[in-house]
Write a protein that holds these residues in place. Sequence first.
Motif, PDB file in Angstrom:
ATOM      1  N   MET A   3      39.973  33.025  51.817  1.00  0.00           N
ATOM      2  CA  MET A   3      39.519  33.139  50.442  1.00  0.00           C
ATOM      3  C   MET A   3      40.385  34.155  49.690  1.00  0.00           C
ATOM      4  SD  MET A   3      36.811  31.217  49.878  1.00  0.00           S
ATOM      5  CE  MET A   3      35.395  30.464  50.662  1.00  0.00           C
ATOM      6  N   TYR A   4      40.574  33.904  48.392  1.00  0.00           N
ATOM      7  CA  TYR A   4      41.313  34.844  47.550  1.00  0.00           C
ATOM      8  C   TYR A   4      40.466  36.081  47.310  1.00  0.00           C
ATOM      9  CZ  TYR A   4      43.316  37.038  43.436  1.00  0.00           C
ATOM     10  OH  TYR A   4      43.837  37.952  42.558  1.00  0.00           O
ATOM     11  N   GLU A   5      41.073  37.258  47.426  1.00  0.00           N
ATOM     12  CA  GLU A   5      40.403  38.518  47.146  1.00  0.00           C
ATOM     13  C   GLU A   5      41.233  39.314  46.149  1.00  0.00           C
ATOM     14  OE1 GLU A   5      39.945  40.297  50.996  1.00  0.00           O
ATOM     15  OE2 GLU A   5      38.020  39.333  51.327  1.00  0.00           O
ATOM     16  N   CYS A   6      40.609  39.663  45.045  1.00  0.00           N
ATOM     17  CA  CYS A   6      41.314  40.412  43.999  1.00  0.00           C
ATOM     18  C   CYS A   6      41.282  41.906  44.298  1.00  0.00           C
ATOM     19  CB  CYS A   6      40.666  40.111  42.645  1.00  0.00           C
ATOM     20  SG  CYS A   6      41.337  41.045  41.270  1.00  0.00           S
ATOM     21  N   LYS A   7      40.083  42.446  44.534  1.00  0.00           N
ATOM     22  CA  LYS A   7      39.881  43.853  44.884  1.00  0.00           C
ATOM     23  C   LYS A   7      40.552  44.817  43.908  1.00  0.00           C
ATOM     24  CE  LYS A   7      39.185  43.018  49.814  1.00  0.00           C
ATOM     25  NZ  LYS A   7      39.647  43.311  51.186  1.00  0.00           N
ATOM     26  N   GLY A   8      40.552  44.441  42.633  1.00  0.00           N
ATOM     27  CA  GLY A   8      41.101  45.320  41.617  1.00  0.00           C
ATOM     28  C   GLY A   8      42.598  45.200  41.422  1.00  0.00           C
ATOM     29  N   ASN A  63      39.475  45.938  33.346  1.00  0.00           N
ATOM     30  CA  ASN A  63      40.033  46.430  34.605  1.00  0.00           C
ATOM     31  C   ASN A  63      38.946  46.658  35.649  1.00  0.00           C
ATOM     32  OD1 ASN A  63      42.648  46.287  33.629  1.00  0.00           O
ATOM     33  ND2 ASN A  63      42.723  48.429  33.012  1.00  0.00           N
ATOM     34  N   ARG A  64      37.755  47.076  35.221  1.00  0.00           N
ATOM     35  CA  ARG A  64      36.634  47.227  36.167  1.00  0.00           C
ATOM     36  C   ARG A  64      36.199  45.867  36.709  1.00  0.00           C
ATOM     37  NH1 ARG A  64      34.478  50.866  32.421  1.00  0.00           N
ATOM     38  NH2 ARG A  64      32.909  49.340  31.764  1.00  0.00           N
ATOM     39  N   LEU A  65      36.221  44.843  35.852  1.00  0.00           N
ATOM     40  CA  LEU A  65      35.807  43.508  36.290  1.00  0.00           C
ATOM     41  C   LEU A  65      36.723  42.966  37.383  1.00  0.00           C
ATOM     42  CD1 LEU A  65      34.806  41.834  32.896  1.00  0.00           C
ATOM     43  CD2 LEU A  65      33.281  42.557  34.740  1.00  0.00           C
ATOM     44  N   SER A  66      37.985  43.381  37.367  1.00  0.00           N
ATOM     45  CA  SER A  66      38.870  42.953  38.452  1.00  0.00           C
ATOM     46  C   SER A  66      38.484  43.631  39.768  1.00  0.00           C
ATOM     47  CB  SER A  66      40.335  43.250  38.107  1.00  0.00           C
ATOM     48  OG  SER A  66      40.609  44.631  38.131  1.00  0.00           O
ATOM     49  N   LEU A  67      37.952  44.847  39.689  1.00  0.00           N
ATOM     50  CA  LEU A  67      37.500  45.540  40.898  1.00  0.00           C
ATOM     51  C   LEU A  67      36.321  44.832  41.540  1.00  0.00           C
ATOM     52  CD1 LEU A  67      37.729  49.273  39.759  1.00  0.00           C
ATOM     53  CD2 LEU A  67      38.954  48.254  41.680  1.00  0.00           C
TER      54      LEU A  67
END
Length: 198
Positions: A3-8, A63-67
């Motif tokens: 699975m893709y993980e962004c984690k910020g 930027n918080r939403l990417s976290l």
Amino acid sequence: MKMYECKGSIPVLEGRRIRLRKMEVREARRVFTFWSDSEVTRYMNMESMFSPEDAEDMIELLNRLSLSEDAIRWGIELKENGELIGSCGFNHWQLSGAFKGEIGYELSRSHWRKGYMSEALDLLHAFGFETMKLNRLEAMVDPRNEPSQRLLESFGWSREGLLRQVQYTSTGYKDMLLYSLLYEEWNKKENGTYANHQ
């Protein structure tokens, strides 16, 4: 499949004339110039901003939403001079059971009709389908926003229909057009063949 993980992490995506990269709070005054333009925000689900502080708050929120992996938003930068001219990204996505994501974008008025958003869309397509391993991209478009409709259709997106009163804004409920692009459609156009995406 992993699975893709962004984690910020907001990776830099390179195009011919533009690069997509993380927006910084220190750039709020520049971002404010287009987020405060009523012509730019006319068909967006946000009101025009009133101060650079509003832009600061929005950049921090995005930027918080990417976290939390709820969204990922890039600034659109001109490679020749580093100027931010808009933003784009994934408003949300769903992997397990759907593998789909919704995109959104806007561009400063002085840079309309110069092909920059086409370049940005190319980068979003590749990131969504190749990196995130999505099967379906979606876009919600105001029925009055004919330039956005033409842009999507030029890339082979399909207009699926009108969603009645699907969004609530400061001016009331809004109808939106639902557009979609499937991985197999994009891959066939890009490579002239179908491949095993998953």
